[in-house]
Design a protein around this motif. Structure first.
Motif, PDB file in Angstrom:
ATOM      1  N   GLU A 121       1.940   2.000  -3.351  1.00 34.13           N
ATOM      2  CA  GLU A 121       0.849   2.558  -4.146  1.00 34.13           C
ATOM      3  C   GLU A 121       0.686   4.054  -3.899  1.00 34.13           C
ATOM      4  O   GLU A 121       0.359   4.817  -4.819  1.00 34.13           O
ATOM      5  CB  GLU A 121      -0.465   1.829  -3.808  1.00 34.13           C
ATOM      6  CG  GLU A 121      -1.714   2.418  -4.451  1.00 34.13           C
ATOM      7  CD  GLU A 121      -1.682   2.369  -5.969  1.00 34.13           C
ATOM      8  OE1 GLU A 121      -2.107   3.364  -6.597  1.00 34.13           O
ATOM      9  OE2 GLU A 121      -1.227   1.348  -6.529  1.00 34.13           O
ATOM     10  N   ILE A 122       0.896   4.499  -2.665  1.00 35.93           N
ATOM     11  CA  ILE A 122       0.703   5.921  -2.350  1.00 35.93           C
ATOM     12  C   ILE A 122       2.016   6.696  -2.357  1.00 35.93           C
ATOM     13  O   ILE A 122       2.093   7.812  -1.844  1.00 35.93           O
ATOM     14  CB  ILE A 122      -0.004   6.100  -0.988  1.00 35.93           C
ATOM     15  CG1 ILE A 122       0.791   5.472   0.148  1.00 35.93           C
ATOM     16  CG2 ILE A 122      -1.408   5.511  -1.041  1.00 35.93           C
ATOM     17  CD1 ILE A 122       0.174   5.700   1.531  1.00 35.93           C
ATOM     18  N   ILE A 151       0.837  -1.203   0.000  1.00 36.20           N
ATOM     19  CA  ILE A 151       0.000   0.000   0.000  1.00 36.20           C
ATOM     20  C   ILE A 151       0.871   1.253   0.000  1.00 36.20           C
ATOM     21  O   ILE A 151       0.583   2.222  -0.710  1.00 36.20           O
ATOM     22  CB  ILE A 151      -0.942   0.002   1.224  1.00 36.20           C
ATOM     23  CG1 ILE A 151      -1.961  -1.132   1.094  1.00 36.20           C
ATOM     24  CG2 ILE A 151      -1.668   1.347   1.358  1.00 36.20           C
ATOM     25  CD1 ILE A 151      -2.846  -1.322   2.316  1.00 36.20           C
ATOM     26  N   LEU A 165      -9.590   2.271  -6.176  1.00 31.20           N
ATOM     27  CA  LEU A 165      -8.590   1.697  -5.276  1.00 31.20           C
ATOM     28  C   LEU A 165      -9.286   1.103  -4.050  1.00 31.20           C
ATOM     29  O   LEU A 165     -10.376   1.537  -3.678  1.00 31.20           O
ATOM     30  CB  LEU A 165      -7.607   2.785  -4.817  1.00 31.20           C
ATOM     31  CG  LEU A 165      -6.696   3.374  -5.893  1.00 31.20           C
ATOM     32  CD1 LEU A 165      -5.944   4.574  -5.338  1.00 31.20           C
ATOM     33  CD2 LEU A 165      -5.710   2.323  -6.396  1.00 31.20           C
ATOM     34  N   LEU A 198      -5.454  10.831  -4.536  1.00 32.46           N
ATOM     35  CA  LEU A 198      -5.813   9.538  -5.115  1.00 32.46           C
ATOM     36  C   LEU A 198      -6.971   9.575  -6.114  1.00 32.46           C
ATOM     37  O   LEU A 198      -7.098   8.674  -6.935  1.00 32.46           O
ATOM     38  CB  LEU A 198      -6.178   8.555  -3.986  1.00 32.46           C
ATOM     39  CG  LEU A 198      -5.082   8.228  -2.974  1.00 32.46           C
ATOM     40  CD1 LEU A 198      -5.601   7.218  -1.960  1.00 32.46           C
ATOM     41  CD2 LEU A 198      -3.830   7.693  -3.664  1.00 32.46           C
ATOM     42  N   ASP A 216      -8.503   0.058   1.951  1.00 32.72           N
ATOM     43  CA  ASP A 216      -7.289   0.004   2.762  1.00 32.72           C
ATOM     44  C   ASP A 216      -6.265   1.051   2.331  1.00 32.72           C
ATOM     45  O   ASP A 216      -5.567   1.638   3.157  1.00 32.72           O
ATOM     46  CB  ASP A 216      -6.648  -1.382   2.667  1.00 32.72           C
ATOM     47  CG  ASP A 216      -7.513  -2.462   3.291  1.00 32.72           C
ATOM     48  OD1 ASP A 216      -8.499  -2.106   3.970  1.00 32.72           O
ATOM     49  OD2 ASP A 216      -7.213  -3.645   3.087  1.00 32.72           O
ATOM     50  N   THR A 217      -6.173   1.277   1.028  1.00 32.02           N
ATOM     51  CA  THR A 217      -5.226   2.264   0.506  1.00 32.02           C
ATOM     52  C   THR A 217      -5.578   3.652   0.999  1.00 32.02           C
ATOM     53  O   THR A 217      -4.707   4.418   1.446  1.00 32.02           O
ATOM     54  CB  THR A 217      -5.211   2.238  -1.029  1.00 32.02           C
ATOM     55  OG1 THR A 217      -4.884   0.918  -1.477  1.00 32.02           O
ATOM     56  CG2 THR A 217      -4.202   3.225  -1.597  1.00 32.02           C
ATOM     57  N   HIS A 218      -6.865   3.985   0.940  1.00 30.90           N
ATOM     58  CA  HIS A 218      -7.306   5.289   1.433  1.00 30.90           C
ATOM     59  C   HIS A 218      -7.064   5.425   2.934  1.00 30.90           C
ATOM     60  O   HIS A 218      -6.678   6.483   3.414  1.00 30.90           O
ATOM     61  CB  HIS A 218      -8.800   5.492   1.146  1.00 30.90           C
ATOM     62  CG  HIS A 218      -9.166   5.364  -0.299  1.00 30.90           C
ATOM     63  ND1 HIS A 218      -9.578   4.180  -0.849  1.00 30.90           N
ATOM     64  CD2 HIS A 218      -9.176   6.265  -1.309  1.00 30.90           C
ATOM     65  CE1 HIS A 218      -9.834   4.355  -2.135  1.00 30.90           C
ATOM     66  NE2 HIS A 218      -9.596   5.607  -2.443  1.00 30.90           N
TER      67      HIS A 218
END
Length: 268
Positions: free
Chosen positions: A66-67, A63, A144, A247, A147-149
């Motif tokens: 990803e960010i 994650i 997305l 995002l 969990d990513t947020h």
């Protein structure tokens, strides 16, 4: 020849800057020590620290990758220099209260557990059992996982803490005003937005959290904010705005130009 060497060095530097993630400074301790002063033993008892599994660490690292966005370079630099840099594996979340008789802060377990939390009094980021055990929701706009947020949202709180709660200083720029008793968002029917937020919480009671997240996003966007949750208070608003400004490719369509300008200024 010299020109070719300079070009090659420039390319090498560019590639290396992308290869080195600015989030590599985050660590994953397997334990946390409490004491009879601060943080009090009640904190450890309330949240129940536990060791990480390799699969859990791999998920968080994925994650973080990803960010790892270019526009967040200063964001991570600030956290690294002044913020909280440890992810702890916990079972529960907690809240604290002042024990005036013993002259210390004590902690109790929260009944409603969250996926991930930041405690500014103990400088702990806690990731709970619920984070790894719940069904993941795919956001209708960012595409997305939830969990990513959630990870970026909590890091936004860490960024806020690292800047001595800048969210309080700039809340007017993010649309907030004070009526003498409470904060509210200007230029909208604020009470209606809060009533809608209470409406969607019913889905959680029905064990349909995905429906809650979906409605939270769809209805929030109609007001010009990423979620209804972001409209509950200025601190959560700050974290949600940063999360979705980065995002959500559609954020520029619903966030006001004033908010976008302020977020860009903060992140740079």
């Amino acid at each position: 020849m010299l020109k070719s060497i300079i070009s090659l060095l420039s390319l090498t530097f560019t590639l290396s800057s992308f290869a080195a993630s600015p989030i590599d400074f985050m660590t994953f301790p397997d334990s946390f020590e409490c004491n009879d002063k601060f943080p009090h033993y009640s904190f450890c008892d309330a949240v129940e620290f536990k060791p990480w599994t390799e699969a859990e660490k791999d998920k968080i690292k994925s994650i973080l990758k990803e960010i790892d966005r270019p526009e967040l370079a200063n964001f991570y630099k600030t956290i690294k220099e002044k913020g909280i840099t440890k992810f702890h594996r916990v079972t529960y979340s907690s809240t604290w209260f002042p024990n005036s008789k013993m002259r210390r802060a004590e902690f109790i377990r929260q009944k409603e557990n969250t996926l991930i939390w930041v405690n500014p009094t103990t400088n702990v980021i806690g990731i709970t059992d619920k984070f790894f055990g719940s069904n993941n929701f795919i956001d209708p706009y960012t595409k997305l996982p939830r969990d990513t947020h959630a990870i970026l949202h909590e890091l936004a709180h860490v960024f806020d803490i690292a800047q001595k709660h800048i969210s309080s200083e700039i809340k007017s720029d993010l649309g907030w005003s004070w009526d003498g008793k409470n904060d509210f968002i200007r230029d909208i029917d604020y009470q209606k937005s809060q009533d809608e937020f209470k409406e969607i919480l019913v889905y959680i009671e029905q064990d349909n959290t995905n429906k809650t997240y979906y409605e939270d996003r769809i209805r929030g966007v109609k007001y010009g904010y990423p979620t209804l949750y972001s409209m509950t208070n200025s601190h959560e608003c700050f974290a949600e705005l940063i999360t979705y400004y980065v995002l959500d490719p559609k954020a520029k369509e619903y966030m006001s130009q004033d908010i976008q300008t302020k977020l860009k200024e903060i992140l740079q």
